[in-house]
Design an enzyme around this catalytic site. Structure first.
Site, PDB file in Angstrom:
ATOM      1  N   ASN A 141       0.865  -1.182   0.000  1.00 58.85           N
ATOM      2  CA  ASN A 141       0.000   0.000   0.000  1.00 58.85           C
ATOM      3  C   ASN A 141       0.900   1.231   0.000  1.00 58.85           C
ATOM      4  OD1 ASN A 141      -1.855   1.994   0.361  1.00 58.85           O
ATOM      5  ND2 ASN A 141      -2.523   1.348   2.404  1.00 58.85           N
TER       6      ASN A 141
ATOM      7  N   LYS B 158       0.063   4.215  -0.385  1.00 60.94           N
ATOM      8  CA  LYS B 158      -0.624   5.409   0.143  1.00 60.94           C
ATOM      9  C   LYS B 158      -0.375   6.590  -0.812  1.00 60.94           C
ATOM     10  CE  LYS B 158      -0.370   3.315   4.659  1.00 60.94           C
ATOM     11  NZ  LYS B 158      -0.346   3.442   6.086  1.00 60.94           N
TER      12      LYS B 158
ATOM     13  N   HIS C 115      -9.699   1.140   4.831  1.00 60.24           N
ATOM     14  CA  HIS C 115      -8.431   1.387   5.522  1.00 60.24           C
ATOM     15  C   HIS C 115      -8.674   2.394   6.649  1.00 60.24           C
ATOM     16  CE1 HIS C 115      -4.349   2.615   6.366  1.00 60.24           C
ATOM     17  NE2 HIS C 115      -3.953   1.511   5.753  1.00 60.24           N
TER      18      HIS C 115
ATOM     19  N   GLU D 184      -7.085   4.838   7.628  1.00 59.25           N
ATOM     20  CA  GLU D 184      -6.862   6.247   7.255  1.00 59.25           C
ATOM     21  C   GLU D 184      -8.092   6.817   6.543  1.00 59.25           C
ATOM     22  OE1 GLU D 184      -3.154   5.542   5.278  1.00 59.25           O
ATOM     23  OE2 GLU D 184      -2.217   5.141   7.224  1.00 59.25           O
TER      24      GLU D 184
ATOM     25  N   GLU E 232      -5.512  -4.730  10.702  1.00 59.48           N
ATOM     26  CA  GLU E 232      -4.522  -3.662  10.871  1.00 59.48           C
ATOM     27  C   GLU E 232      -4.841  -2.867  12.126  1.00 59.48           C
ATOM     28  OE1 GLU E 232      -2.404  -2.419   6.992  1.00 59.48           O
ATOM     29  OE2 GLU E 232      -4.211  -1.234   7.157  1.00 59.48           O
TER      30      GLU E 232
ATOM     31  N   GLY F 141       2.315   2.646  10.852  1.00 59.93           N
ATOM     32  CA  GLY F 141       3.302   3.719  10.702  1.00 59.93           C
ATOM     33  C   GLY F 141       3.978   4.135  11.996  1.00 59.93           C
TER      34      GLY F 141
ATOM     35  N   SER G 204       3.190  -1.707  10.588  1.00 51.54           N
ATOM     36  CA  SER G 204       4.635  -1.726  10.860  1.00 51.54           C
ATOM     37  C   SER G 204       5.319  -3.050  10.531  1.00 51.54           C
ATOM     38  CB  SER G 204       4.906  -1.324  12.318  1.00 51.54           C
ATOM     39  OG  SER G 204       4.527   0.025  12.519  1.00 51.54           O
TER      40      SER G 204
HETATM   41  P1  13P Z   1       2.834   0.676   7.772  1.00 47.07           P
HETATM   42  O1  13P Z   1       3.384  -0.622   7.217  1.00 47.07           O
HETATM   43  O2  13P Z   1       3.566   1.880   7.272  1.00 47.07           O
HETATM   44  O3  13P Z   1       2.656   0.615   9.234  1.00 47.07           O
HETATM   45  O4  13P Z   1       1.364   0.828   7.140  1.00 47.07           O
HETATM   46  C1  13P Z   1       0.493  -0.227   7.253  1.00 47.07           C
HETATM   47  C2  13P Z   1      -0.682   0.062   6.432  1.00 47.07           C
HETATM   48  O5  13P Z   1      -1.452   0.973   6.729  1.00 47.07           O
HETATM   49  C3  13P Z   1      -0.876  -0.730   5.227  1.00 47.07           C
HETATM   50  O6  13P Z   1      -2.145  -0.537   4.699  1.00 47.07           O
END
Ligand code: 13P
Length: 250
Positions: free
Chosen positions: A14, A16, A96, A98, A166, A172, A206
């Site tokens: 991903n 982003k 997601h 976010e 997740e 992150g 992460s």
């Molecule tokens: P990170 O791997 O940066 O923690 O992000 C995870 C994520 O949101 C994948 O969709």
């Protein structure tokens, strides 16, 4: 539609809100040299780059990071599942955290999008996960149960959908649940309804080269949804190569 049972494990990158033409061409120059038997690699770039990634990519599948609830019409800025299907997209992340946080996406909207993706033969990767506050008040299972029940439609099954666990607080941050906690949450998800028993359930939050091998050893985890570490192509390749995901039956 991609035949999920052909693969023992899944690695979803991903990206982003990251990427550029230059980034993509360098990334794929490295990734195209690798061929991973039975490991399904899915690249999810920002939507303007979907076609470019698709054209350059030799062995990976392509996923969108979101889609519209609407099929077509006067919905400025939206991208429908029909259009994603038309340009040959195989997967789409939905729900997601976010999107839930910054764009106020509800379980109902996630369910609607998932339905439309399935209708258009695109595999939804349905994201669920608790916040730190919910974890600290021992509400993880309650939250997962609610998100699953409200955002996964009847028509979803182990062949046409994937679930990604997740934990919001792990995204992150460099923090991850313990291996036992990940195993417990995945087990819990499988038990919410017997139809989830054979679902592909990915872990995200992460994941990096230091922890991916251990996470891949957890029996109930079928792959990873990776953010930050998927932007570093050498690390992403190592994560895929070093993982020990096999096809378990539960
Ligand atoms: P990170 O791997 O940066 O923690 O992000 C995870 C994520 O949101 C994948 O969709």
């Amino acid at each position: 539609m991609v035949e999920l049972s052909n693969f023992t494990s899944f690695f979803v990158a991903n990206w982003k809100l990251n990427g550029s033409f230059q980034f993509i061409s360098q990334y794929l120059e490295s990734l195209n040299k690798e061929k991973f038997t039975k490991k399904c690699v899915v690249l999810c770039p920002p939507s303007p780059y979907l076609n470019y990634v698709k054209d350059l990519s030799k062995h990976s599948f392509i996923g969108a990071q979101d889609c519209s609830c609407f099929e077509e019409g006067a919905y400025t800025g939206e991208i429908s599942t029909k259009i994603l299907s038309d340009i040959g997209i195989n997967f789409c992340i939905v729900g997601h955290s976010e999107r839930r946080k910054y764009f106020k996406e509800s379980n109902e909207a996630v369910k609607d999008k998932t339905l439309k993706l399935i209708e258009n033969r695109i595999i939804p990767i349905i994201c669920i996960g608790e916040t730190l506050e919910e974890k600290n008040s021992n509400r993880t299972n309650e939250i997962l149960n609610k998100q699953i029940n409200e955002s996964v439609p009847e028509s979803a099954n182990e062949h046409n959908s994937i679930i990604a666990y997740e934990p919001v607080w792990a995204i992150g941050t460099g923090k991850t649940p313990t291996l036992n906690e990940i195993e417990d949450s995945h087990k819990f998800i499988r038990k919410i309804n017997k139809k989830f028993l054979n679902f592909k359930i990915l872990y995200g939050g992460s994941v990096n080269i230091k922890n991916s091998k251990q996470i891949s050893d957890i029996k109930n985890v079928d792959g990873a949804l990776i953010g930050g570490a998927s932007l570093k192509i050498e690390e992403f390749i190592k994560i895929i190569i070093n993982s020990s995901w096999f096809n378990f039956s539960y």
